[in-house]
Design a protein around this motif. Structure first.
Motif, PDB file in Angstrom:
ATOM      1  N   TYR A   1       0.880  -1.217  -0.063  1.00 26.89           N
ATOM      2  CA  TYR A   1      -0.006   0.275  -0.073  1.00 26.89           C
ATOM      3  C   TYR A   1       1.088   1.090   0.022  1.00 26.89           C
ATOM      4  N   ALA A   2       0.273   2.427  -0.362  1.00 28.38           N
ATOM      5  CA  ALA A   2       0.758   3.544  -0.088  1.00 28.38           C
ATOM      6  C   ALA A   2       0.534   4.587   0.867  1.00 28.38           C
ATOM      7  N   ALA A   3       0.968   5.233   1.701  1.00 28.67           N
ATOM      8  CA  ALA A   3       0.939   5.772   2.948  1.00 28.67           C
ATOM      9  C   ALA A   3       1.473   7.029   3.102  1.00 28.67           C
TER      10      ALA A   3
ATOM     11  N   LEU B   1      -4.047   6.091   4.415  1.00 31.80           N
ATOM     12  CA  LEU B   1      -4.125   5.740   2.952  1.00 31.80           C
ATOM     13  C   LEU B   1      -4.921   6.615   2.392  1.00 31.80           C
ATOM     14  N   SER B   2      -5.698   7.225   2.837  1.00 32.16           N
ATOM     15  CA  SER B   2      -6.815   8.500   2.043  1.00 32.16           C
ATOM     16  C   SER B   2      -7.181   9.401   3.223  1.00 32.16           C
ATOM     17  N   LEU B   3      -7.641  10.327   2.450  1.00 31.16           N
ATOM     18  CA  LEU B   3      -7.828  11.669   3.301  1.00 31.16           C
ATOM     19  C   LEU B   3      -9.257  11.443   4.058  1.00 31.16           C
TER      20      LEU B   3
ATOM     21  N   SER C   1     -14.903  -1.617   0.543  1.00 35.09           N
ATOM     22  CA  SER C   1     -15.172   0.037   0.591  1.00 35.09           C
ATOM     23  C   SER C   1     -14.059   0.752  -0.187  1.00 35.09           C
ATOM     24  N   THR C   2     -13.155  -0.214  -0.658  1.00 40.38           N
ATOM     25  CA  THR C   2     -12.102   0.607  -1.536  1.00 40.38           C
ATOM     26  C   THR C   2     -12.697   0.510  -2.873  1.00 40.38           C
ATOM     27  N   ALA C   3     -13.378  -0.531  -3.441  1.00 41.34           N
ATOM     28  CA  ALA C   3     -14.139  -0.733  -4.618  1.00 41.34           C
ATOM     29  C   ALA C   3     -15.056   0.678  -4.656  1.00 41.34           C
TER      30      ALA C   3
ATOM     31  N   GLY D   1      -7.957   0.138   4.448  1.00 39.77           N
ATOM     32  CA  GLY D   1      -7.577   0.099   6.062  1.00 39.77           C
ATOM     33  C   GLY D   1      -8.213  -1.185   6.671  1.00 39.77           C
ATOM     34  N   VAL D   2      -9.333  -1.437   6.554  1.00 42.99           N
ATOM     35  CA  VAL D   2      -9.665  -2.538   7.241  1.00 42.99           C
ATOM     36  C   VAL D   2      -9.076  -3.928   7.181  1.00 42.99           C
ATOM     37  N   VAL D   3      -8.894  -3.944   5.832  1.00 42.32           N
ATOM     38  CA  VAL D   3      -7.984  -5.344   5.362  1.00 42.32           C
ATOM     39  C   VAL D   3      -6.813  -5.279   5.934  1.00 42.32           C
TER      40      VAL D   3
ATOM     41  N   ALA E   1     -15.032   3.195  -3.072  1.00 35.03           N
ATOM     42  CA  ALA E   1     -14.491   4.555  -3.041  1.00 35.03           C
ATOM     43  C   ALA E   1     -13.793   5.224  -4.128  1.00 35.03           C
ATOM     44  N   ASP E   2     -13.192   4.040  -4.775  1.00 36.72           N
ATOM     45  CA  ASP E   2     -12.062   4.484  -5.827  1.00 36.72           C
ATOM     46  C   ASP E   2     -12.509   4.127  -7.314  1.00 36.72           C
ATOM     47  N   ASP E   3     -13.554   3.195  -7.499  1.00 39.40           N
ATOM     48  CA  ASP E   3     -13.839   2.787  -8.882  1.00 39.40           C
ATOM     49  C   ASP E   3     -12.376   2.251  -9.420  1.00 39.40           C
TER      50      ASP E   3
ATOM     51  N   PHE F   1     -22.228  -8.221  -0.906  1.00 37.98           N
ATOM     52  CA  PHE F   1     -22.701  -7.832  -2.310  1.00 37.98           C
ATOM     53  C   PHE F   1     -23.169  -6.597  -2.272  1.00 37.98           C
ATOM     54  N   ARG F   2     -22.434  -5.387  -1.620  1.00 42.98           N
ATOM     55  CA  ARG F   2     -23.119  -4.304  -1.692  1.00 42.98           C
ATOM     56  C   ARG F   2     -22.295  -2.970  -2.297  1.00 42.98           C
ATOM     57  N   TRP F   3     -21.339  -3.628  -3.189  1.00 42.05           N
ATOM     58  CA  TRP F   3     -20.641  -2.781  -4.222  1.00 42.05           C
ATOM     59  C   TRP F   3     -21.561  -2.564  -5.510  1.00 42.05           C
TER      60      TRP F   3
HETATM   61  N1  NDP Z   1      -3.250   4.385  -0.374  1.00 46.59           N
HETATM   62  C1  NDP Z   1      -3.347   3.214  -0.765  1.00 46.59           C
HETATM   63  O1  NDP Z   1      -2.455   2.301  -1.110  1.00 46.59           O
HETATM   64  C2  NDP Z   1      -4.775   2.608  -0.614  1.00 46.59           C
HETATM   65  C3  NDP Z   1      -5.930   3.507  -0.244  1.00 46.59           C
HETATM   66  N2  NDP Z   1      -6.999   2.796  -0.123  1.00 46.59           N
HETATM   67  C4  NDP Z   1      -8.199   3.519   0.480  1.00 46.59           C
HETATM   68  O2  NDP Z   1      -8.738   2.999   1.652  1.00 46.59           O
HETATM   69  C5  NDP Z   1     -10.146   3.494   1.640  1.00 46.59           C
HETATM   70  C6  NDP Z   1     -11.066   2.235   2.044  1.00 46.59           C
HETATM   71  O3  NDP Z   1     -10.485   1.479   3.175  1.00 46.59           O
HETATM   72  P1  NDP Z   1     -11.509   1.033   4.302  1.00 46.59           P
HETATM   73  O4  NDP Z   1     -12.651   1.909   4.425  1.00 46.59           O
HETATM   74  O5  NDP Z   1     -10.900   0.764   5.476  1.00 46.59           O
HETATM   75  O6  NDP Z   1     -12.142  -0.286   3.677  1.00 46.59           O
HETATM   76  P2  NDP Z   1     -11.541  -1.515   2.980  1.00 46.59           P
HETATM   77  O7  NDP Z   1     -11.294  -1.295   1.514  1.00 46.59           O
HETATM   78  O8  NDP Z   1     -10.459  -2.102   3.970  1.00 46.59           O
HETATM   79  O9  NDP Z   1     -13.002  -2.385   2.788  1.00 46.59           O
HETATM   80  C7  NDP Z   1     -13.279  -3.012   4.071  1.00 46.59           C
HETATM   81  C8  NDP Z   1     -14.791  -3.944   3.929  1.00 46.59           C
HETATM   82  O10 NDP Z   1     -14.574  -5.184   3.182  1.00 46.59           O
HETATM   83  C9  NDP Z   1     -15.071  -6.161   3.823  1.00 46.59           C
HETATM   84  N3  NDP Z   1     -14.000  -7.094   4.524  1.00 46.59           N
HETATM   85  C10 NDP Z   1     -12.639  -6.866   4.725  1.00 46.59           C
HETATM   86  N4  NDP Z   1     -12.031  -7.796   5.137  1.00 46.59           N
HETATM   87  C11 NDP Z   1     -13.010  -8.710   5.437  1.00 46.59           C
HETATM   88  C12 NDP Z   1     -13.120  -9.892   6.032  1.00 46.59           C
HETATM   89  N5  NDP Z   1     -11.983 -10.419   6.866  1.00 46.59           N
HETATM   90  N6  NDP Z   1     -14.412 -10.784   6.176  1.00 46.59           N
HETATM   91  C13 NDP Z   1     -15.450 -10.155   5.491  1.00 46.59           C
HETATM   92  N7  NDP Z   1     -15.370  -9.015   5.005  1.00 46.59           N
HETATM   93  C14 NDP Z   1     -14.296  -8.223   4.929  1.00 46.59           C
HETATM   94  C15 NDP Z   1     -16.014  -5.668   4.786  1.00 46.59           C
HETATM   95  O11 NDP Z   1     -17.290  -5.307   4.163  1.00 46.59           O
HETATM   96  P3  NDP Z   1     -18.518  -4.897   4.940  1.00 46.59           P
HETATM   97  O12 NDP Z   1     -18.417  -3.906   5.599  1.00 46.59           O
HETATM   98  O13 NDP Z   1     -19.567  -5.255   3.749  1.00 46.59           O
HETATM   99  O14 NDP Z   1     -18.814  -6.159   5.830  1.00 46.59           O
HETATM  100  C16 NDP Z   1     -15.550  -4.284   5.303  1.00 46.59           C
HETATM  101  O15 NDP Z   1     -15.998  -3.486   5.911  1.00 46.59           O
HETATM  102  C17 NDP Z   1     -10.396   4.235   0.527  1.00 46.59           C
HETATM  103  O16 NDP Z   1     -10.394   5.583   0.915  1.00 46.59           O
HETATM  104  C18 NDP Z   1      -9.329   3.737  -0.567  1.00 46.59           C
HETATM  105  O17 NDP Z   1      -9.069   5.102  -1.347  1.00 46.59           O
HETATM  106  C19 NDP Z   1      -7.289   1.461  -0.664  1.00 46.59           C
HETATM  107  C20 NDP Z   1      -6.375   0.643  -0.904  1.00 46.59           C
HETATM  108  C21 NDP Z   1      -5.232   1.178  -1.100  1.00 46.59           C
END
Ligand code: NDP
Ligand SMILES: Nc1nc(O)c(N)c(N[C@@H]2O[C@H](COP(=O)(O)O)[C@@H](O)[C@H]2O)n1
Length: 283
Positions: free
Chosen positions: A42-44, A50-52, A84-86, A210-212, A88-90, A115-117
């Motif tokens: 990732y980039a930070a 990761l993002s604003l 959430s990245t999908a 971030g969550v991942v 936010a970022d398309d 399947f909320r994307w």
């Molecule tokens: N600078 C960089 O390198 C990057 C930046 N980003 C930025 O990060 C932000 C998004 O990050 P963030 O909001 O933290 O969300 P994430 O992209 O990490 O997505 C989190 C969602 O994914 C699902 N999920 C993740 N892990 C699991 C698991 N183990 N089991 C089941 N479901 C899981 C859940 O969905 P549900 O809520 O439906 O349960 C969870 O809420 C954006 O602003 C994006 O631009 C993203 C990637 C790289």
């Protein structure tokens, strides 16, 4: 791909990466590994954001480190992001390096239990696949939602060559699923095992968000699943309120705070204005 989308990268710029990459031709074995070779990348910002904000796409990598990310994409069979990245970022989730053919493109994998994307035919990852510039996504959805998914999205996915994979139901937690932090999660052992056995992926690049990333960094068990990390740090503070990378605190045997994550085989490399750390988790 138009020429302005195409990136150039000289792998010798990044010969430091070679020991941290998956094998080009994985050797067959009588005891195949149950998980793909996994790179966390990732980039930070300087304040580890990761993002604003959670819904905001934020460009942090400069041209050289961005090219390095696209080289990494071309060296892995798949890229994984959280839903959430999908949203936010398309994102395109392909490698836009000059000379990467369709076979060399990574398979996008989105973890989207509900399947909320709400993608459409025009979402970038589908357009990219239809145009032959990348592979269509696999979306990993909770099997308990199979009866309720909307047919349009399944059709658009299939048209582009993608599909939904139904993962066994998430373990249920008591109480309402009111916020994303209280939601049940698949374990990473389960996700990576599923991606290897069902999606037939040998090497996986996990990009975020971030969550991942925080969940992968938050337990020694998860850290053992990561073969390499490639982290770009950009010379900017995003300020409070961003999507932060900061794993759960860890305590030692007598309850004292200890470092949450340490790395070994660490190398720091300056690429343009950014610095890129390559390493392996020290677990
Ligand atoms: N600078 C960089 O390198 C990057 C930046 N980003 C930025 O990060 C932000 C998004 O990050 P963030 O909001 O933290 O969300 P994430 O992209 O990490 O997505 C989190 C969602 O994914 C699902 N999920 C993740 N892990 C699991 C698991 N183990 N089991 C089941 N479901 C899981 C859940 O969905 P549900 O809520 O439906 O349960 C969870 O809420 C954006 O602003 C994006 O631009 C993203 C990637 C790289
Ligand atoms: N390496 C890196 N640097 C940044 O500055 C970023 N914002 C990201 N984000 C990740 O890349 C995805 C966008 O990919 P496309 O260019 O659309 O193919 C985004 O969704 C994040 O996973 N990464």
């Amino acid at each position: 791909m138009t020429s302005q989308d195409t990136l150039t990268f000289h792998p010798q710029t990044a010969c430091f990466l070679a020991p941290y990459l998956p094998a080009v031709f994985p050797t067959s074995s009588t005891h195949p590994h149950p998980h793909p070779f996994t790179t966390l990348t990732y980039a930070a910002s300087l304040d580890s954001h990761l993002s604003l904000s959670p819904g905001a796409q934020t460009y942090l990598s400069g041209p050289l480190s961005k090219s390095l990310t696209h080289y990494l994409r071309s060296r892995h069979s798949a890229i994984l992001i959280g839903v959430s990245t999908a949203v936010a970022d398309d994102p395109g989730l392909n490698s836009r390096l000059r000379g990467v053919d369709l076979e060399g493109q990574p398979r996008p994998i989105i973890i989207d239990p509900d399947f909320r994307w709400e993608f459409t035919r025009d979402s970038r990852v589908l357009k990219t696949a239809r145009e032959g510039n990348g592979k269509a996504p696999y979306i990993i959805v909770n099997a308990s939602n199979a009866a309720a998914v909307d047919e349009d999205r399944l059709r658009w996915l299939a048209e582009a060559g993608g599909r939904v994979f139904w993962m066994p139901e998430l373990p249920s937690e008591p109480g309402p699923r009111s916020s994303s932090s209280s939601r049940s999660r698949w374990s990473w052992d389960q996700i990576l095992g599923f991606i290897k056995s069902e999606c037939k992926v040998d090497s996986l690049m996990i990009e975020g968000g971030g969550v991942v990333i925080n969940s992968l960094l938050s337990s020694p068990g998860n850290l053992k699943l990561i073969n390499s990390v490639v982290i770009t740090i950009a010379p900017v503070y995003l300020g409070q309120g961003g999507v932060n990378v900061s794993p759960a605190a860890q305590t030692g045997e007598s309850g004292q705070r200890v470092s949450a994550v340490k790395f070994k085989e660490v190398q720091w490399n300056v690429l343009g204005n950014d610095v890129v750390m390559v390493a392996r988790p020290d677990v």
